[in-house]
Scaffold this motif. Structure first.
Motif, PDB file in Angstrom:
ATOM      1  N   LEU A   1      -0.773  -0.821   8.233  1.00  0.00           N
ATOM      2  CA  LEU A   1       0.249  -1.681   9.008  1.00  0.00           C
ATOM      3  C   LEU A   1      -0.096  -2.986   9.192  1.00  0.00           C
ATOM      4  O   LEU A   1       0.684  -3.945   9.245  1.00  0.00           O
ATOM      5  CB  LEU A   1       0.865  -0.903  10.148  1.00  0.00           C
ATOM      6  CG  LEU A   1       0.072  -0.645  11.218  1.00  0.00           C
ATOM      7  CD1 LEU A   1       0.327  -1.548  12.413  1.00  0.00           C
ATOM      8  CD2 LEU A   1       0.250   0.944  11.692  1.00  0.00           C
TER       9      LEU A   1
ATOM     10  N   SER B   1       2.323   5.160  -2.154  1.00  0.00           N
ATOM     11  CA  SER B   1       2.678   5.524  -3.358  1.00  0.00           C
ATOM     12  C   SER B   1       3.815   4.941  -3.980  1.00  0.00           C
ATOM     13  O   SER B   1       3.878   5.012  -5.224  1.00  0.00           O
ATOM     14  CB  SER B   1       2.922   7.089  -3.277  1.00  0.00           C
ATOM     15  OG  SER B   1       4.233   7.234  -2.418  1.00  0.00           O
TER      16      SER B   1
ATOM     17  N   GLY C   1      -1.336   3.865   6.746  1.00  0.00           N
ATOM     18  CA  GLY C   1      -2.557   3.411   7.854  1.00  0.00           C
ATOM     19  C   GLY C   1      -2.647   1.811   7.513  1.00  0.00           C
ATOM     20  O   GLY C   1      -3.792   1.289   8.279  1.00  0.00           O
TER      21      GLY C   1
ATOM     22  N   GLY D   1       6.243  -0.791   0.245  1.00  0.00           N
ATOM     23  CA  GLY D   1       7.037   0.285   0.508  1.00  0.00           C
ATOM     24  C   GLY D   1       7.319   0.391   1.994  1.00  0.00           C
ATOM     25  O   GLY D   1       6.815  -0.571   2.788  1.00  0.00           O
ATOM     26  N   ALA D   2       7.715   1.215   2.324  1.00  0.00           N
ATOM     27  CA  ALA D   2       8.293   1.739   3.825  1.00  0.00           C
ATOM     28  C   ALA D   2       8.388   2.993   4.202  1.00  0.00           C
ATOM     29  O   ALA D   2       8.794   3.823   3.251  1.00  0.00           O
ATOM     30  CB  ALA D   2       9.463   1.014   4.533  1.00  0.00           C
TER      31      ALA D   2
ATOM     32  N   GLY E   1       2.662   4.570   7.427  1.00  0.00           N
ATOM     33  CA  GLY E   1       2.202   6.028   6.980  1.00  0.00           C
ATOM     34  C   GLY E   1       0.959   6.003   6.431  1.00  0.00           C
ATOM     35  O   GLY E   1       0.377   6.995   6.538  1.00  0.00           O
TER      36      GLY E   1
ATOM     37  N   THR F   1       0.851  -1.322   0.063  1.00  0.00           N
ATOM     38  CA  THR F   1      -0.034   0.124   0.127  1.00  0.00           C
ATOM     39  C   THR F   1       0.683   1.316   0.055  1.00  0.00           C
ATOM     40  O   THR F   1       1.874   1.272   0.600  1.00  0.00           O
ATOM     41  CB  THR F   1      -0.869  -0.032   1.332  1.00  0.00           C
ATOM     42  OG1 THR F   1      -1.680  -1.099   1.270  1.00  0.00           O
ATOM     43  CG2 THR F   1      -1.762   1.123   1.645  1.00  0.00           C
TER      44      THR F   1
HETATM   45  O1  LIG Z   1       3.503   1.430   5.321  1.00  0.00           O
HETATM   46  C1  LIG Z   1       3.041   1.976   4.186  1.00  0.00           C
HETATM   47  C2  LIG Z   1       1.430   2.078   4.151  1.00  0.00           C
HETATM   48  O2  LIG Z   1       0.758   1.740   5.354  1.00  0.00           O
HETATM   49  C3  LIG Z   1       3.596   2.643   3.206  1.00  0.00           C
HETATM   50  O3  LIG Z   1       4.355   1.235   2.587  1.00  0.00           O
HETATM   51  C4  LIG Z   1       4.406   3.666   3.704  1.00  0.00           C
HETATM   52  O4  LIG Z   1       3.824   4.701   4.352  1.00  0.00           O
HETATM   53  C5  LIG Z   1       5.335   4.098   2.558  1.00  0.00           C
HETATM   54  O5  LIG Z   1       4.697   4.692   1.753  1.00  0.00           O
HETATM   55  P1  LIG Z   1       5.110   5.612   0.296  1.00  0.00           P
HETATM   56  O6  LIG Z   1       5.385   4.508  -0.559  1.00  0.00           O
HETATM   57  O7  LIG Z   1       3.818   6.275  -0.160  1.00  0.00           O
HETATM   58  O8  LIG Z   1       6.223   6.517   0.804  1.00  0.00           O
END
Ligand SMILES: O=C(CO)[C@H](O)[C@H](O)COP(=O)(O)O
Length: 223
Positions: free
Chosen positions: A99, A27, A97, A81-82, A95, A25
């Protein structure tokens, strides 16, 4: 190509015919889902599961075949992602939501690939507030226990209301500033009654794929 897309597309190269693929989940995962859809149009045959309603909706829209969890035993490869990655490949996630579902997918995957741009790499986790999903019932008690672990807390909001997760819970963003023992903290947080799970992912990553602004991509495997 932007660095998130670079990392995402590299990860998708590892997907093979017949795999069950976990969709992350956010971007960065967004680019992976798009690339997977493209490969399916070119003949790749896979089935997928998603870590959020948003990703499931996107996958459905793009024609990725989704499979119910009840029909699979294990996920071959999850790509997600992370928010932060430390040198030991420990992560802060959540980030976006998602997790709880993301950790369920990562923990039940043969391989877990994390895709980031270079801004996500840190020496120590904790600058990014750690998301903790808690049940809404008596949330103030749960939040007090979280504070006892040494963080400042903030309930995540969305349009002036409490943000509600796909699981019907709320998220408390816990600012620790510097997390020295992520594995230990993960355990301590999850022992608090009312906590569903938190965004610390330790010892789960198989490979980290980093996209750089200059167009390079690096793959780091868990030793
Ligand atoms: O853990 C996440 C969602 O719960 C995403 O992987 C993390 O917030 C990174 O987001 P992005 O790829 O938008 O930078």
């Amino acid at each position: 190509m932007n660095p998130k897309q670079l990392a995402a597309e590299k990860a998708v190269e590892f997907i093979e015919d017949g795999m069950v693929v976990g969709l992350g989940t956010g971007s960065t995962a967004y680019w992976a889902i798009h690339k997977i859809a493209q490969r399916i149009q070119e003949g790749l045959r896979i089935r997928a599961v998603a870590s959020s309603r948003d990703s499931e909706e996107l996958a459905n829209k793009l024609g990725i075949p989704m499979v119910p969890f009840s029909e699979i035993e294990v996920i071959d490869l999850t790509i997600d992602g992370a928010d932060e990655v430390d040198p030991h490949l420990n992560l802060i996630k959540g980030g976006g939501g998602a997790l709880v579902r993301e950790k369920i997918l990562a923990s039940n995957s043969k391989r877990f690939f994390v895709i980031v741009d270079e801004s996500k790499r840190v020496e120590h986790l904790g600058q990014f507030p750690l998301p903790v999903e808690i049940v809404p019932f008596a949330a103030n008690f749960t939040i007090n226990k979280l504070k006892e672990l040494g963080c400042n807390t903030r309930i995540r909001m969305s349009n002036d209301k409490e943000y509600i997760t796909d699981n019907g819970n709320i998220i408390v963003d816990c600012n620790f500033e510097k997390i020295v023992e992520p594995k230990e903290l993960n355990k301590q947080i999850n022992l608090i009654p009312g906590v569903v799970d938190n965004g610390l992912f330790t010892r789960l990553v198989s490979s980290l794929i980093i996209g750089y602004n200059d167009g390079k991509v690096m793959v780091i495997d868990q030793p």
